[in-house]
Design a protein around this motif. Structure first.
Motif, mmCIF file in Angstrom:
data_model
loop_
_atom_site.group_PDB
_atom_site.id
_atom_site.type_symbol
_atom_site.label_atom_id
_atom_site.label_comp_id
_atom_site.label_asym_id
_atom_site.label_seq_id
_atom_site.Cartn_x
_atom_site.Cartn_y
_atom_site.Cartn_z
ATOM 1 N N GLN A 99 -19.853 -42.801 9.785
ATOM 2 C CA GLN A 99 -20.784 -41.704 9.548
ATOM 3 C C GLN A 99 -20.795 -41.295 8.079
ATOM 4 O OE1 GLN A 99 -20.862 -38.422 12.241
ATOM 5 N NE2 GLN A 99 -20.665 -39.699 14.058
ATOM 6 N N ALA A 100 -19.642 -41.377 7.433
ATOM 7 C CA ALA A 100 -19.585 -41.076 5.999
ATOM 8 C C ALA A 100 -20.438 -42.053 5.208
ATOM 9 C CB ALA A 100 -18.137 -41.121 5.519
ATOM 10 N N GLU A 101 -20.357 -43.317 5.573
ATOM 11 C CA GLU A 101 -21.129 -44.350 4.871
ATOM 12 C C GLU A 101 -22.624 -44.152 5.076
ATOM 13 O OE1 GLU A 101 -23.495 -47.803 4.828
ATOM 14 O OE2 GLU A 101 -22.444 -47.408 6.704
ATOM 15 N N ILE A 102 -23.019 -43.747 6.274
ATOM 16 C CA ILE A 102 -24.430 -43.449 6.543
ATOM 17 C C ILE A 102 -24.880 -42.253 5.709
ATOM 18 C CG2 ILE A 102 -26.062 -42.677 8.311
ATOM 19 C CD1 ILE A 102 -24.312 -44.189 10.353
ATOM 20 N N SER A 107 -27.944 -39.715 1.172
ATOM 21 C CA SER A 107 -27.931 -38.995 -0.101
ATOM 22 C C SER A 107 -28.547 -39.817 -1.226
ATOM 23 C CB SER A 107 -26.500 -38.587 -0.470
ATOM 24 O OG SER A 107 -25.713 -39.717 -0.790
ATOM 25 N N ARG A 108 -28.546 -41.142 -1.087
ATOM 26 C CA ARG A 108 -29.172 -42.016 -2.085
ATOM 27 C C ARG A 108 -30.665 -42.183 -1.871
ATOM 28 N NH1 ARG A 108 -24.583 -46.860 -1.974
ATOM 29 N NH2 ARG A 108 -23.051 -45.845 -3.353
ATOM 30 N N GLY A 109 -31.188 -41.571 -0.805
ATOM 31 C CA GLY A 109 -32.606 -41.688 -0.522
ATOM 32 C C GLY A 109 -32.987 -42.900 0.288
ATOM 33 N N HIS A 110 -31.992 -43.516 0.970
ATOM 34 C CA HIS A 110 -32.240 -44.730 1.747
ATOM 35 C C HIS A 110 -32.495 -44.447 3.226
ATOM 36 C CE1 HIS A 110 -29.711 -47.027 -1.490
ATOM 37 N NE2 HIS A 110 -30.910 -46.686 -1.931
ATOM 38 N N GLY A 111 -32.569 -43.172 3.588
ATOM 39 C CA GLY A 111 -32.806 -42.833 4.984
ATOM 40 C C GLY A 111 -31.561 -43.033 5.835
ATOM 41 N N PHE A 112 -31.744 -42.914 7.159
ATOM 42 C CA PHE A 112 -30.612 -43.033 8.077
ATOM 43 C C PHE A 112 -30.292 -44.515 8.274
ATOM 44 C CE2 PHE A 112 -28.195 -42.619 12.017
ATOM 45 C CZ PHE A 112 -27.484 -41.450 11.780
ATOM 46 N N THR A 129 -37.744 -56.100 18.298
ATOM 47 C CA THR A 129 -38.721 -56.021 17.207
ATOM 48 C C THR A 129 -39.021 -57.379 16.586
ATOM 49 O OG1 THR A 129 -37.059 -55.638 15.467
ATOM 50 C CG2 THR A 129 -37.855 -53.710 16.676
ATOM 51 N N GLY A 130 -38.207 -58.395 16.875
ATOM 52 C CA GLY A 130 -38.476 -59.731 16.355
ATOM 53 C C GLY A 130 -37.883 -60.022 14.998
ATOM 54 N N ARG A 131 -37.271 -59.024 14.341
ATOM 55 C CA ARG A 131 -36.670 -59.253 13.028
ATOM 56 C C ARG A 131 -35.547 -58.256 12.787
ATOM 57 N NH1 ARG A 131 -38.133 -55.584 9.167
ATOM 58 N NH2 ARG A 131 -37.493 -57.041 7.530
ATOM 59 N N PHE A 132 -34.612 -58.675 11.939
ATOM 60 C CA PHE A 132 -33.518 -57.796 11.555
ATOM 61 C C PHE A 132 -33.731 -57.355 10.112
ATOM 62 C CE2 PHE A 132 -29.165 -57.011 9.949
ATOM 63 C CZ PHE A 132 -28.799 -56.017 10.846
ATOM 64 N N PRO A 133 -33.853 -56.048 9.862
ATOM 65 C CA PRO A 133 -34.158 -55.561 8.503
ATOM 66 C C PRO A 133 -32.931 -55.584 7.603
ATOM 67 C CG PRO A 133 -33.935 -53.719 10.017
ATOM 68 C CD PRO A 133 -33.781 -54.959 10.845
ATOM 69 N N ILE A 134 -32.594 -56.728 7.086
ATOM 70 C CA ILE A 134 -31.370 -56.909 6.333
ATOM 71 C C ILE A 134 -31.338 -56.099 5.040
ATOM 72 C CG2 ILE A 134 -32.264 -58.954 5.153
ATOM 73 C CD1 ILE A 134 -28.624 -58.313 6.227
ATOM 74 N N GLU A 135 -32.496 -55.845 4.438
ATOM 75 C CA GLU A 135 -32.521 -55.113 3.170
ATOM 76 C C GLU A 135 -32.102 -53.654 3.353
ATOM 77 O OE1 GLU A 135 -32.874 -56.334 0.307
ATOM 78 O OE2 GLU A 135 -33.473 -58.361 0.837
ATOM 79 N N ARG A 136 -32.542 -53.036 4.426
ATOM 80 C CA ARG A 136 -32.206 -51.636 4.710
ATOM 81 C C ARG A 136 -32.055 -51.517 6.216
ATOM 82 N NH1 ARG A 136 -31.057 -50.027 0.650
ATOM 83 N NH2 ARG A 136 -32.988 -49.593 -0.462
ATOM 84 N N ILE A 137 -30.826 -51.455 6.696
ATOM 85 C CA ILE A 137 -30.535 -51.537 8.126
ATOM 86 C C ILE A 137 -30.517 -50.142 8.739
ATOM 87 C CG2 ILE A 137 -28.944 -52.394 9.869
ATOM 88 C CD1 ILE A 137 -27.720 -54.154 7.627
ATOM 89 N N PRO A 138 -31.485 -49.784 9.582
ATOM 90 C CA PRO A 138 -31.441 -48.469 10.245
ATOM 91 C C PRO A 138 -30.257 -48.410 11.210
ATOM 92 C CG PRO A 138 -33.622 -49.486 10.410
ATOM 93 C CD PRO A 138 -32.678 -50.549 9.943
ATOM 94 N N ASP A 139 -29.526 -47.327 11.179
ATOM 95 C CA ASP A 139 -28.429 -47.180 12.127
ATOM 96 C C ASP A 139 -28.974 -46.614 13.428
ATOM 97 O OD1 ASP A 139 -25.276 -47.019 12.429
ATOM 98 O OD2 ASP A 139 -26.136 -45.228 13.354
ATOM 99 N N ASN A 150 -23.447 -34.026 5.959
ATOM 100 C CA ASN A 150 -22.570 -34.588 4.933
ATOM 101 C C ASN A 150 -23.355 -35.068 3.717
ATOM 102 O OD1 ASN A 150 -20.124 -34.171 6.259
ATOM 103 N ND2 ASN A 150 -20.230 -36.128 7.339
ATOM 104 N N ALA A 151 -24.531 -35.644 3.963
ATOM 105 C CA ALA A 151 -25.370 -36.099 2.845
ATOM 106 C C ALA A 151 -25.777 -34.919 1.971
ATOM 107 C CB ALA A 151 -26.609 -36.818 3.386
ATOM 108 N N LEU A 152 -26.124 -33.795 2.598
ATOM 109 C CA LEU A 152 -26.473 -32.596 1.831
ATOM 110 C C LEU A 152 -25.285 -32.114 1.009
ATOM 111 C CD1 LEU A 152 -28.446 -30.316 1.145
ATOM 112 C CD2 LEU A 152 -27.672 -29.131 3.217
#
Length: 643
Positions: A99-102, A107-112, A129-139, A150-152
C-alpha cells in the motif's frame, strides 16, 4: 542559542522529520512548564495556598491531567519511533509495504497503480481485457482509501522537506532536518516508512478521542477516562500503528460509525428521528469498506441490527445501504473498467486454504476455479472459526476486560441505549468472525494480520467489560478506598502487561535495527543502481523491491516454466533482467516447503545449486546479510558500481 536547541532536538529529530512533531510537543510542554513556574514564583505564600486550594477544588485538575496525558503520549511516541536499536524498524508487513508503494505512485501523479506484478493479475487482465498494461499497472487488489491518504501525506511532507531544503541553502544548520526521498544504502530505515507509521498513529489517537466520547455517552466520564488509558496501554494498537497496515484508519472510521449509531439509538429512545445519524453510519461504513473490503461483513451485521431495531422495519436499513453504495459503488465501477471485474483481484484471496496458500494463488498464471462451490469452503470456515476462538484473547488485544464483554451480555444496564448498543456490537462481531473465516487470516512472520477485524472491537468491548467488573465490585460492598485503588491498579497492570514488557525491550539490550530477516532496505535499494526504470526484477518479496528499490517487480511464478514463458514469449516485453531471492524462501522448511512444497520448482535456485548455463539470468552475486540473499542477473551489473 542554536547549539542549545540542537543539543535538545537532535536526538529526537535526527531520525526523521516526523520527529519534529515530537520535538514541538516536548519543547512546547517545557515552555509551558517554565511559564507557570515563573508566574507562581512571583506570588506570596497566601497566593500559593490559594493555588493549592484551586487545584483541590478542580479548577486546574482537568488541565493538569491533559498535560500529563499529552506528555505520556509524547514519551510513548519517542520510545516507539526513536529508541535506537529497539524502536521503529520499518514496515514489517508485506500488505503495508504494498500500500505504501501504491501511495507513492499516486503522489507522483500515476494514479492508483503499482510496480508489483502478480502473475494472477496477468491472468485476470489478459482474460478480461486482452492485454496487460505493463507501462502503468492499475492495482486491483488493495482498497483505495489508505493509499490515497498516505499519498496526500507524502505530498505534504515532500512540500515541507523542500521548504526546509531551501532554508538549508541559506543556512547550513537546517540541512540536518531534511530527508532523502529515495532509499539509499546509507539509511537503515526509510523515512517514508516512519511517515506512514506516524500517520497510522495519529489515526489511533483520534480513535481514542472518539471512543472517549462514546464511553462517556454510554456510561460516565470516569469510565471513559479509564478506558482511554487502557487503550493507550494496549500494545496491540501500537503494533498495528507501527506496522503501517490500515487497521488504525479502520479503527478511527469504525469508532466514528459506532458513535453515530449510539446517537441514533439515543434519538430513537428520546422519540426523535434517528435517520440523520443512520445516514452518517452508512457513509462511515462506506469509507470503512474503502479502507478494507473485508469490513463489508461488519456492515452486514450493522444492517441486520438496524432491520430489527429501527421502525418502520427495514426502511432505515435500506437508506443506510443506499448511502453505503454511493460511497463504495464508484470503486467497483473503477475496477470493472480497468480489469473487467467489479471486485478486482482481492476476492481471489478467499481461495486461501481452499486452493493452496494465498501466495500460491497470487503466483499462479491461471486461477484454480474449477469445482468451486460453497461446500468446499466448509472445512476452511470451521477451522478458521475454531482458530479465532482459540486465540480470542490475543486477537482482542490481550486485554483482560475485552472478553468480559460477552459476560456483560447477561447484565441489564440501566440506560436503554447502553443496553441496546451491546447487541449492535455483537451483531457486527459475529458477522465479522464469519467473514474472517471465509477469507482467512493467513499466518505471517509478524504478529499483526492484514485481515484482522477483532482489533476494531477492543475499545467497545472494554467499555462493557470494565463497566461490568466495576458493578460486580460495587456489589461486594467493600468501602475501603485503598482496596478499590489496588483492584483498579491490578486491572491496569494485567491489561498493560504486554505494553510494559515492550518497554523493558526498549531499555534492554540492542536488537537488529531493521526487520531482518527478511527486510534489509539498504541492501534492496542497491537494485535500483543495477537496473533501469523500465526493467523488471523477479523476486520472492516483490513488494519490498517495488518499494525500496523503486523498480517493477514480478512475484516469483509458481514454476520455472511459467517464468521462461513470460520471458521467451515477451509477455512482459523482455524486461525481466534479475531474480532476487531472500530469506522469504531461504528460511522455509527445507523438505516440506522448498523441496516438496510451494517452492519446489525453485529449490535449486533457493539452495544455490542451480546450473545457470541454460537460464537467461546467468550472472550471480550474494547479497546482504552474509549472503542470505542472492541475485541472479542477465549480466554482472554490479561490477564498476560504487554501491
Amino acid at each position: 542559542m542554536n547549539s542549545v536547541l540542537d543539543s535538545v532536538l537532535s536526538p529526537i529529530i535526527a531520525a526523521s522529520p516526523v520527529g519534529l512533531v515530537v520535538g514541538f510537543l516536548v519543547v512546547g510542554a517545557a515552555f509551558v512548564g517554565i511559564y507557570f513556574l515563573v508566574q507562581y514564583a512571583r506570588v506570596n505564600e497566601t497566593s500559593v495556598q490559594q493555588m493549592v486550594h484551586t487545584l483541590e477544588q478542580g479548577g486546574w485538575v482537568r488541565r493538569v491531567k491533559v498535560v500529563l496525558l499529552l506528555a505520556a503520549i509524547a514519551f510513548m511516541v519517542y520510545l516507539w519511533f526513536f529508541r535506537e536499536y529497539a524502536g521503529f524498524k520499518g514496515l514489517p508487513h508485506e500488505k503495508a509495504i504494498e500500500q505504501a508503494e501504491i501511495a507513492r505512485e499516486i503522489s507522483r501523479g500515476h494514479g492508483f497503480s503499482t510496480k508489483l506484478i502478480r502473475p494472477a493479475a496477468l491472468w485476470q487482465f489478459e482474460r478480461e481485457t486482452g492485454r496487460f498494461p505493463i507501462e502503468r499497472i492499475p492495482d486491483t487488489y488493495h482498497a483505495p482509501l489508505n493509499p490515497y491518504i498516505n499519498a496526500l501525506v507524502f505530498k505534504v511532507m515532500d512540500w515541507a522537506n523542500n521548504g526546509v531544503k531551501s532554508l538549508a541553502n541559506k543556512a547550513e544548520y537546517f540541512d540536518r532536518y531534511t530527508f532523502e526521498d529515495v532509499m539509499t544504502t546509507k539509511q537503515l530505515v526509510y523515512t517514508y516508512d516512519r511517515i506512514i507509521a506516524f500517520t497510522q498513529l495519529m489515526f489511533f489517537l483520534l480513535a481514542v478521542l472518539i471512543n472517549y466520547f462514546t464511553a462517556k455517552r454510554l456510561f460516565d466520564e470516569r469510565l471513559a477516562v479509564f478506558s482511554v488509558w487502557l487503550m493507550l496501554l494496549c500494545e496491540r494498537f501500537w503494533d498495528y500503528a507501527m506496522s503501517g497496515l490500515p487497521q488504525m484508519l479502520m479503527l478511527l472510521l469504525f469508532s466514528a460509525a459506532a458513535h453515530a449509531m449510539v446517537r441514533a439509538i439515543e434519538a430513537k429512545v428520546a422519540g426523535r428521528s434517528p435517520l440523520p445519524w443512520l445516514i452518517g453510519v452508512g457513509a462511515l461504513f462506506g469509507l470503512l469498506a474503502l479502507a478494507h473490503g473485508l469490513t463489508i461483513w461488519l456492515f452486514a451485521g450493522a444492517l441486520f441490527f438496524s432491520v430489527f431495531y429501527f421502525r418502520p422495519r427495514g426502511r432505515d436499513a435500506a437508506i443506510m445501504l443506499g448511502v453505503f453504495v454511493l460511497f463504495y459503488g464508484p470503486w467497483m465501477i473503477r475496477n470493472q473498467i480497468v480489469c473487467g471485474n467489479p471486485v478486482g483481484l482481492g476476492w481471489y484471496s478467499g481461495l486461501d486454504q481452499v486452493r493452496g496458500s494465498e501466495s500460491e494463488i497470487m503466483r499462479s498464471m491461471e486461477m484454480p476455479l474449477t469445482g468451486l462451490s460453497p461446500t468446499v469452503f466448509r472445512a476452511k470456515v470451521q477451522n478458521q472459526i475454531i482458530l479465532q476462538m482459540n486465540n480470542i484473547f490475543e486477537l482482542l488485544g490481550k486485554s483482560l476486560l475485552a472478553p468480559v464483554f460477552f459476560v456483560g451480555l447477561l447484565h441489564l444496564f440501566k440506560r436503554p441505549e447502553t443496553s441496546v448498543f451491546r447487541w449492535f456490537i455483537l451483531s457486527m462481531w459475529v458477522s465479522g468472525v464469519f467473514g474472517m473465516a471465509v477469507f482467512g487470516m493467513p499466518e505471517t512472520a509478524t504478529q499483526v494480520k492484514a485481515n484482522d477485524l477483532h482489533i476494531l472491537f477492543v475499545p467497545l468491548m472494554v467499555f462493557y467489560g470494565l463497566a461490568l467488573v466495576l458493578v460486580m465490585w460495587t456489589r461486594l460492598d467493600i468501602n475501603i478506598r485503598l482496596l478499590r485503588l489496588a483492584f483498579l491498579t491490578l486491572i491496569f497492570v494485567i491489561s498493560a502487561f504486554p505494553f510494559l514488557n515492550q518497554l523493558t525491550i526498549f531499555f534492554g539490550a540492542r536488537t537488529m535495527p531493521v526487520w531482518w530477516p527478511p527486510y534489509y532496505p539498504g541492501s534492496i535499494s542497491v537494485l535500483s543502481k543495477w537496473t533501469r526504470e523500465n526493467e523488471i526484477i523477479a523476486s520472492d518479496m516483490p513488494w519490498a523491491v517495488a518499494w525500496y528499490a523503486d523498480r517493477q517487480s514480478l512475484w516469483l511464478p509458481m514454476t520455472v516454466h511459467d517464468f521462461l514463458d513470460l520471458n521467451d514469449y515477451n509477455q512482459l516485453q523482455g524486461r525481466i533482467v534479475g531474480l532476487y531471492l531472500t530469506p522469504v524462501t531461504g528460511d522455509k522448511a527445507f523438505i516440506s516447503d522448498i523441496m516438496r512444497g510451494e517452492y519446489k520448482e525453485w529449490s535449486a535456485f533457493i539452495t544455490r545449486s542451480v546450473n545457470t548455463k541454460d537460464f537467461p539470468l546467468k550472472a550471480v552475486t550474494p547479497m546482504a546479510v552474509d549472503g542470505e540473499s542472492i541475485y541472479y542477473s542477465d549480466r554482472k551489473r554490479w561490477e564498476n558500481n560504487e554501491e
